[in-house]
Design a protein around this motif. Structure first.
Motif, PDB file in Angstrom:
ATOM      1  N   TRP A 263     -27.885  -1.512 -33.673  1.00 51.74           N
ATOM      2  CA  TRP A 263     -28.339  -0.233 -33.114  1.00 51.74           C
ATOM      3  C   TRP A 263     -27.229   0.808 -33.073  1.00 51.74           C
ATOM      4  CZ3 TRP A 263     -33.415   0.890 -31.538  1.00 51.74           C
ATOM      5  CH2 TRP A 263     -34.309  -0.172 -31.732  1.00 51.74           C
ATOM      6  N   PRO A 264     -26.103   0.560 -32.415  1.00 53.31           N
ATOM      7  CA  PRO A 264     -25.043   1.578 -32.443  1.00 53.31           C
ATOM      8  C   PRO A 264     -24.405   1.726 -33.817  1.00 53.31           C
ATOM      9  CG  PRO A 264     -24.279  -0.400 -31.311  1.00 53.31           C
ATOM     10  CD  PRO A 264     -25.747  -0.575 -31.528  1.00 53.31           C
ATOM     11  N   GLU A 265     -24.301   0.644 -34.587  1.00 52.78           N
ATOM     12  CA  GLU A 265     -23.710   0.750 -35.918  1.00 52.78           C
ATOM     13  C   GLU A 265     -24.577   1.603 -36.832  1.00 52.78           C
ATOM     14  OE1 GLU A 265     -22.415  -2.815 -37.844  1.00 52.78           O
ATOM     15  OE2 GLU A 265     -21.401  -3.581 -36.055  1.00 52.78           O
ATOM     16  N   ALA A 266     -25.897   1.420 -36.777  1.00 48.29           N
ATOM     17  CA  ALA A 266     -26.790   2.232 -37.600  1.00 48.29           C
ATOM     18  C   ALA A 266     -26.733   3.695 -37.182  1.00 48.29           C
ATOM     19  CB  ALA A 266     -28.220   1.698 -37.501  1.00 48.29           C
ATOM     20  N   ALA A 267     -26.688   3.949 -35.878  1.00 50.03           N
ATOM     21  CA  ALA A 267     -26.594   5.328 -35.396  1.00 50.03           C
ATOM     22  C   ALA A 267     -25.306   5.983 -35.876  1.00 50.03           C
ATOM     23  CB  ALA A 267     -26.674   5.353 -33.867  1.00 50.03           C
ATOM     24  N   MET A 268     -24.203   5.259 -35.797  1.00 47.95           N
ATOM     25  CA  MET A 268     -22.921   5.798 -36.241  1.00 47.95           C
ATOM     26  C   MET A 268     -22.930   6.035 -37.749  1.00 47.95           C
ATOM     27  SD  MET A 268     -19.817   6.595 -34.973  1.00 47.95           S
ATOM     28  CE  MET A 268     -19.280   5.586 -33.586  1.00 47.95           C
ATOM     29  N   ALA A 269     -23.464   5.081 -38.500  1.00 51.44           N
ATOM     30  CA  ALA A 269     -23.513   5.221 -39.956  1.00 51.44           C
ATOM     31  C   ALA A 269     -24.330   6.427 -40.367  1.00 51.44           C
ATOM     32  CB  ALA A 269     -24.089   3.949 -40.580  1.00 51.44           C
ATOM     33  N   GLY A 270     -25.517   6.577 -39.781  1.00 51.43           N
ATOM     34  CA  GLY A 270     -26.361   7.705 -40.136  1.00 51.43           C
ATOM     35  C   GLY A 270     -25.755   9.031 -39.746  1.00 51.43           C
ATOM     36  N   ALA A 271     -25.176   9.102 -38.559  1.00 51.71           N
ATOM     37  CA  ALA A 271     -24.588  10.356 -38.084  1.00 51.71           C
ATOM     38  C   ALA A 271     -23.449  10.820 -38.977  1.00 51.71           C
ATOM     39  CB  ALA A 271     -24.093  10.184 -36.650  1.00 51.71           C
ATOM     40  N   LEU A 272     -22.672   9.877 -39.522  1.00 55.49           N
ATOM     41  CA  LEU A 272     -21.491  10.219 -40.316  1.00 55.49           C
ATOM     42  C   LEU A 272     -21.742  10.204 -41.812  1.00 55.49           C
ATOM     43  CD1 LEU A 272     -18.804   8.169 -38.336  1.00 55.49           C
ATOM     44  CD2 LEU A 272     -19.417  10.582 -38.057  1.00 55.49           C
ATOM     45  N   GLY A 273     -22.961   9.798 -42.227  1.00 58.08           N
ATOM     46  CA  GLY A 273     -23.256   9.733 -43.654  1.00 58.08           C
ATOM     47  C   GLY A 273     -22.532   8.613 -44.367  1.00 58.08           C
ATOM     48  N   LEU A 274     -22.384   7.457 -43.686  1.00 56.61           N
ATOM     49  CA  LEU A 274     -21.661   6.321 -44.238  1.00 56.61           C
ATOM     50  C   LEU A 274     -22.571   5.103 -44.383  1.00 56.61           C
ATOM     51  CD1 LEU A 274     -18.404   6.530 -42.079  1.00 56.61           C
ATOM     52  CD2 LEU A 274     -18.676   7.278 -44.454  1.00 56.61           C
ATOM     53  N   ARG A 275     -22.032   4.084 -45.051  1.00 58.50           N
ATOM     54  CA  ARG A 275     -22.625   2.743 -45.042  1.00 58.50           C
ATOM     55  C   ARG A 275     -21.686   1.835 -44.270  1.00 58.50           C
ATOM     56  NH1 ARG A 275     -24.127  -0.053 -50.467  1.00 58.50           N
ATOM     57  NH2 ARG A 275     -22.247   0.986 -51.223  1.00 58.50           N
ATOM     58  N   LEU A 276     -22.203   1.159 -43.261  1.00 55.98           N
ATOM     59  CA  LEU A 276     -21.406   0.237 -42.452  1.00 55.98           C
ATOM     60  C   LEU A 276     -21.989  -1.158 -42.526  1.00 55.98           C
ATOM     61  CD1 LEU A 276     -20.809   2.462 -39.282  1.00 55.98           C
ATOM     62  CD2 LEU A 276     -19.296   2.177 -41.251  1.00 55.98           C
ATOM     63  N   ALA A 277     -21.236  -2.108 -41.974  1.00 53.08           N
ATOM     64  CA  ALA A 277     -21.614  -3.537 -41.994  1.00 53.08           C
ATOM     65  C   ALA A 277     -21.572  -4.036 -43.439  1.00 53.08           C
ATOM     66  CB  ALA A 277     -22.958  -3.766 -41.314  1.00 53.08           C
ATOM     67  N   GLY A 278     -22.628  -4.693 -43.913  1.00 53.95           N
ATOM     68  CA  GLY A 278     -22.596  -5.257 -45.250  1.00 53.95           C
ATOM     69  C   GLY A 278     -21.826  -6.558 -45.309  1.00 53.95           C
ATOM     70  N   PRO A 279     -21.644  -7.136 -46.501  1.00 54.16           N
ATOM     71  CA  PRO A 279     -20.928  -8.417 -46.644  1.00 54.16           C
ATOM     72  C   PRO A 279     -19.487  -8.305 -46.164  1.00 54.16           C
ATOM     73  CG  PRO A 279     -22.152  -7.873 -48.644  1.00 54.16           C
ATOM     74  CD  PRO A 279     -22.174  -6.649 -47.780  1.00 54.16           C
ATOM     75  N   ARG A 280     -19.059  -9.331 -45.406  1.00 55.97           N
ATOM     76  CA  ARG A 280     -17.700  -9.360 -44.876  1.00 55.97           C
ATOM     77  C   ARG A 280     -17.156 -10.774 -44.912  1.00 55.97           C
ATOM     78  NH1 ARG A 280     -19.681  -6.482 -39.542  1.00 55.97           N
ATOM     79  NH2 ARG A 280     -21.568  -7.405 -40.367  1.00 55.97           N
ATOM     80  N   SER A 281     -15.820 -10.893 -44.855  1.00 51.98           N
ATOM     81  CA  SER A 281     -15.171 -12.197 -44.937  1.00 51.98           C
ATOM     82  C   SER A 281     -14.568 -12.574 -43.589  1.00 51.98           C
ATOM     83  CB  SER A 281     -14.066 -12.178 -46.002  1.00 51.98           C
ATOM     84  OG  SER A 281     -13.351 -13.393 -46.018  1.00 51.98           O
ATOM     85  N   TYR A 282     -14.952 -13.763 -43.099  1.00 49.70           N
ATOM     86  CA  TYR A 282     -14.414 -14.316 -41.856  1.00 49.70           C
ATOM     87  C   TYR A 282     -13.881 -15.714 -42.150  1.00 49.70           C
ATOM     88  CZ  TYR A 282     -16.986 -10.642 -39.371  1.00 49.70           C
ATOM     89  OH  TYR A 282     -17.468  -9.437 -38.924  1.00 49.70           O
ATOM     90  N   GLY A 283     -12.581 -15.912 -41.958  1.00 48.10           N
ATOM     91  CA  GLY A 283     -12.015 -17.225 -42.189  1.00 48.10           C
ATOM     92  C   GLY A 283     -12.244 -17.744 -43.596  1.00 48.10           C
ATOM     93  N   GLY A 284     -12.239 -16.850 -44.560  1.00 46.48           N
ATOM     94  CA  GLY A 284     -12.451 -17.240 -45.941  1.00 46.48           C
ATOM     95  C   GLY A 284     -13.901 -17.398 -46.339  1.00 46.48           C
ATOM     96  N   CYS A 285     -14.829 -17.215 -45.403  1.00 48.68           N
ATOM     97  CA  CYS A 285     -16.258 -17.345 -45.691  1.00 48.68           C
ATOM     98  C   CYS A 285     -16.906 -15.962 -45.694  1.00 48.68           C
ATOM     99  CB  CYS A 285     -16.946 -18.232 -44.655  1.00 48.68           C
ATOM    100  SG  CYS A 285     -16.316 -19.909 -44.603  1.00 48.68           S
ATOM    101  N   ILE A 286     -17.738 -15.695 -46.707  1.00 52.92           N
ATOM    102  CA  ILE A 286     -18.430 -14.423 -46.818  1.00 52.92           C
ATOM    103  C   ILE A 286     -19.698 -14.455 -45.981  1.00 52.92           C
ATOM    104  CG2 ILE A 286     -19.541 -12.791 -48.368  1.00 52.92           C
ATOM    105  CD1 ILE A 286     -16.555 -12.928 -48.716  1.00 52.92           C
ATOM    106  N   VAL A 287     -19.843 -13.484 -45.093  1.00 55.16           N
ATOM    107  CA  VAL A 287     -21.054 -13.318 -44.296  1.00 55.16           C
ATOM    108  C   VAL A 287     -21.887 -12.217 -44.949  1.00 55.16           C
ATOM    109  CG1 VAL A 287     -22.000 -12.643 -42.054  1.00 55.16           C
ATOM    110  CG2 VAL A 287     -19.945 -14.062 -42.174  1.00 55.16           C
ATOM    111  N   GLU A 288     -23.070 -12.581 -45.416  1.00 52.42           N
ATOM    112  CA  GLU A 288     -23.930 -11.631 -46.114  1.00 52.42           C
ATOM    113  C   GLU A 288     -24.782 -10.865 -45.103  1.00 52.42           C
ATOM    114  OE1 GLU A 288     -23.832 -10.850 -49.172  1.00 52.42           O
ATOM    115  OE2 GLU A 288     -22.582 -12.438 -50.004  1.00 52.42           O
ATOM    116  N   ASP A 289     -24.222  -9.780 -44.586  1.00 54.15           N
ATOM    117  CA  ASP A 289     -24.951  -8.959 -43.633  1.00 54.15           C
ATOM    118  C   ASP A 289     -25.536  -7.752 -44.356  1.00 54.15           C
ATOM    119  OD1 ASP A 289     -26.023  -8.195 -41.270  1.00 54.15           O
ATOM    120  OD2 ASP A 289     -24.140  -7.831 -40.228  1.00 54.15           O
ATOM    121  N   ALA A 290     -26.599  -7.188 -43.792  1.00 43.95           N
ATOM    122  CA  ALA A 290     -27.233  -6.021 -44.390  1.00 43.95           C
ATOM    123  C   ALA A 290     -26.381  -4.775 -44.156  1.00 43.95           C
ATOM    124  CB  ALA A 290     -28.626  -5.829 -43.788  1.00 43.95           C
ATOM    125  N   TRP A 291     -26.520  -3.815 -45.052  1.00 43.61           N
ATOM    126  CA  TRP A 291     -25.850  -2.535 -44.864  1.00 43.61           C
ATOM    127  C   TRP A 291     -26.610  -1.695 -43.854  1.00 43.61           C
ATOM    128  CZ3 TRP A 291     -21.138  -1.403 -46.654  1.00 43.61           C
ATOM    129  CH2 TRP A 291     -20.635  -2.117 -47.755  1.00 43.61           C
TER     130      TRP A 291
END
Length: 331
Positions: A263-291
């Motif tokens: 909720w806050p990440e989507a609000a921030m992304a839309g307000a700034l015209g960015l893409r946030l979240a998405g795939p990220r790496s934690y401890g060498g493992c890729i977490v496939e999160d939505a943008w």
């Protein structure tokens, strides 16, 4: 204490945090309430959730022990906060007691410290380059810093700013406004437990299950409210779009792997015209999160500066709303 009193405590907490935060000298002398709660969680984890070097426990037993740990780590600090609140209101003039409780509650809000930590990432990236930026952002996010280029460092800092606006600023003040200091302490205990044991590691997947589920529940109202504050802040922030913020929240928030962070990440992304979240790496493992959002992924330091400006205005809007509500109910 009625809702008028709890709102006064929340207002004083907000003002105390904004004005002075939690002094470093005090932290060095006695620590911080969250570190005290963290020490209790660590002790319960060691006693009730033995690691692989000790006799193994079945997941069912670990889950039951995790429920017991949650009851203790949330119940004991909340009980102490309730006793303190009763004592302040019984022994001091009512107004003085409310102010004192608000000052204590201010130590549990992260409004000032969150701004400082994210601003440090901006300064590090601008003055020291990618290596300094990676080091600074590693203090506020858990992902692998060496996997981050400059745009990813900025996105990580903005995501942390958005998510922690909800669970470090909006949620504590919301629970304080409803239930006073005990409500705020209860929330911080649950939230700290989730951050320490509420993850899906082999050791904590079962033991931290109850903490993670309760944290999702207690953060649910604040995550929606924080998105609303960010949308409103975009109305009064140059180069931010309230319409895009609202559209992105309605479209993308439910796609996040967390029931609340989107909720806050989507609000921030839309307000700034960015893409946030998405795939990220934690401890060498890729977490496939939505943008979150459909804007630019190549975020720059100027975007982080805009995010900090949006955050400060959202905090101001929240403060004005709290003060107005307190004045209406107490007037």
């Amino acid at each position: 204490m009625g809702i008028g009193g709890t709102l006064v405590v929340a207002c004083v907490a907000l003002l105390a945090d904004a004005a002075v935060g939690y002094p470093d000298r005090l932290f060095r002398m006695v620590g911080h309430p969250v570190t005290w709660i963290g020490a209790l969680i660590g002790r319960l984890d060691r006693q009730l959730n033995p690691d692989t070097g000790r006799p193994s426990l079945p997941d069912r037993r670990r889950r039951l022990n995790g429920v017991l740990a949650l009851v203790l780590l949330a119940g004991l600090p909340t009980l102490l906060a309730w006793v303190l609140q009763r004592a302040c209101l019984a022994m001091l003039p009512h107004a003085v007691g409310l102010v004192l409780l608000g000052v204590v509650a201010g130590s549990l809000s992260a409004q000032r410290s969150l701004f400082t930590h994210v601003r440090d990432v901006l300064h590090a990236l601008e003055q020291g380059g990618i290596d300094a930026g990676r080091q600074a952002v590693s203090r506020i996010v858990g992902r692998d810093p060496q996997s981050l280029d400059a745009p990813a460092i900025v996105r990580a800092a903005i995501e942390s700013l958005a998510e922690n606006f909800s669970d470090g600023v909006v949620a504590p003040l919301l629970w304080c406004a409803v239930l006073g200091l005990p409500g705020m302490v209860f929330y911080k205990a649950v939230n700290t437990a989730d951050s320490m044991i509420g993850h899906l590691s082999p050791r904590h997947a079962a033991f931290g299950w109850a903490s993670a589920r309760l944290d999702d529940l207690v953060n649910l109202p604040a995550s929606r409210l924080s998105a609303g504050w960010l949308v409103l802040a975009a109305v009064v922030t140059q180069a931010a779009s309230p319409r895009a913020a609202l559209t992105t929240v309605l479209r993308d928030a439910g796609r996040h792997r967390s029931p609340n962070a989107g909720w806050p990440e989507a609000a921030m992304a839309g307000a700034l015209g960015l893409r946030l979240a998405g795939p990220r790496s934690y401890g060498g493992c890729i977490v496939e999160d939505a943008w979150m959002g459909d804007g630019r992924a190549d975020a720059s330091p100027s975007d982080l500066r805009r995010a900090l400006r949006l955050y400060r205005r959202a905090c101001t809007i929240q403060g004005v709303a709290l003060l107005a509500l307190a004045a209406m109910l107490c007037g």
